[in-house]
Motif scaffolding. Structure first.
Motif, PDB file in Angstrom:
ATOM      1  N   HIS A 227       0.835  -1.198   0.000  1.00  0.00           N
ATOM      2  CA  HIS A 227       0.000   0.000   0.000  1.00  0.00           C
ATOM      3  C   HIS A 227       0.874   1.254   0.000  1.00  0.00           C
ATOM      4  N   HIS A 228       0.240   2.377  -0.374  1.00  0.00           N
ATOM      5  CA  HIS A 228       0.813   3.659   0.023  1.00  0.00           C
ATOM      6  C   HIS A 228      -0.219   4.337   0.917  1.00  0.00           C
TER       7      HIS A 228
ATOM      8  N   HIS B 291      -2.382  -3.384  -3.504  1.00  0.00           N
ATOM      9  CA  HIS B 291      -3.747  -3.286  -2.966  1.00  0.00           C
ATOM     10  C   HIS B 291      -4.784  -3.297  -4.096  1.00  0.00           C
TER      11      HIS B 291
ATOM     12  N   CYS C 196      -4.539   2.638  -4.909  1.00  0.00           N
ATOM     13  CA  CYS C 196      -3.438   2.213  -4.048  1.00  0.00           C
ATOM     14  C   CYS C 196      -2.700   1.027  -4.666  1.00  0.00           C
TER      15      CYS C 196
HETATM   16 ZN   LIG Z   1      -3.959   0.372   0.117  1.00  0.00          ZN
END
Ligand SMILES: [Zn+2]
Length: 185
Positions: free
Chosen positions: A49-50, A158, A166
């Motif tokens: 993720h970010h 994600h 994401c």
């Molecule tokens: Zn994410």
């Protein structure tokens, strides 16, 4: 009578986990979780993720962001705790979220069988710095070495789990070159 004592030192392959520095929950000032569920390890998936937020390059600024994510996840989303298993900052540290053994809240369909790693920042048009990239990769290696992640794990972004931007286009393209990236989970 002679006995040959064969010392099979070559078979004792000492494995040194390349763990990054992991900032504990106590160190970043976590609130206690409202509830805890445990998952079976080693897990088969790693989800990247970010945070879609600003980035951070010091332990104090990263800790502040991690606390803000936990507050948002608990107070606005109503989750039991910060959603991610770990977070990684551009300070090169990993931050303990739910950790290796607890079920996270970060990727529908994968939460009870994955480690979710959030790299702090917005990586739509630029990638995380080398310190963050290395910390994330070392964290995965560390999990494999410690029996928390399967050696034949699948790495996904994600967006492969649910409809989301994401972990950002640039970071998503980057992780396609990382070990064990799975284009078709
Ligand atoms: Zn994410």
């Amino acid at each position: 009578m002679l006995k040959n004592i064969i010392v099979l030192t070559s078979l004792i392959a000492a494995t040194f986990a390349a763990c990054p520095n992991i900032v504990s929950r106590a160190e970043w000032g976590a609130r206690p979780p409202n509830s805890i569920s445990y998952q079976s390890v080693p897990v088969p998936y790693v989800v990247i993720h970010h945070s879609a937020s600003g980035g951070c390059t010091s332990q104090s600024s990263c800790s502040s962001l991690v606390r803000s994510f936990q507050n948002y996840h608990m107070d606005s989303n109503g989750w039991a705790d910060i959603g991610y298993s770990f977070l990684v900052g551009e300070d090169g540290n990993a931050y303990e979220g739910r950790g290796w053994d607890r079920v996270g809240a970060h990727a529908p369909g994968y939460n009870s069988q994955s480690i979710g790693i959030c790299i702090i920042g917005t990586f739509t048009s630029s990638v995380p710095n080398t310190s963050a990239q290395n910390a994330a990769k070392n964290l995965i290696s560390c999990g494999v070495s410690n029996g928390k992640i399967r050696s034949a794990y699948s790495l996904i972004g994600h967006r492969q789990a649910t409809s989301t931007a994401c972990p950002g286009d640039a970071l998503y393209n980057l992780i396609k070159s990382w070990d064990n990236y799975n284009p078709n989970p």
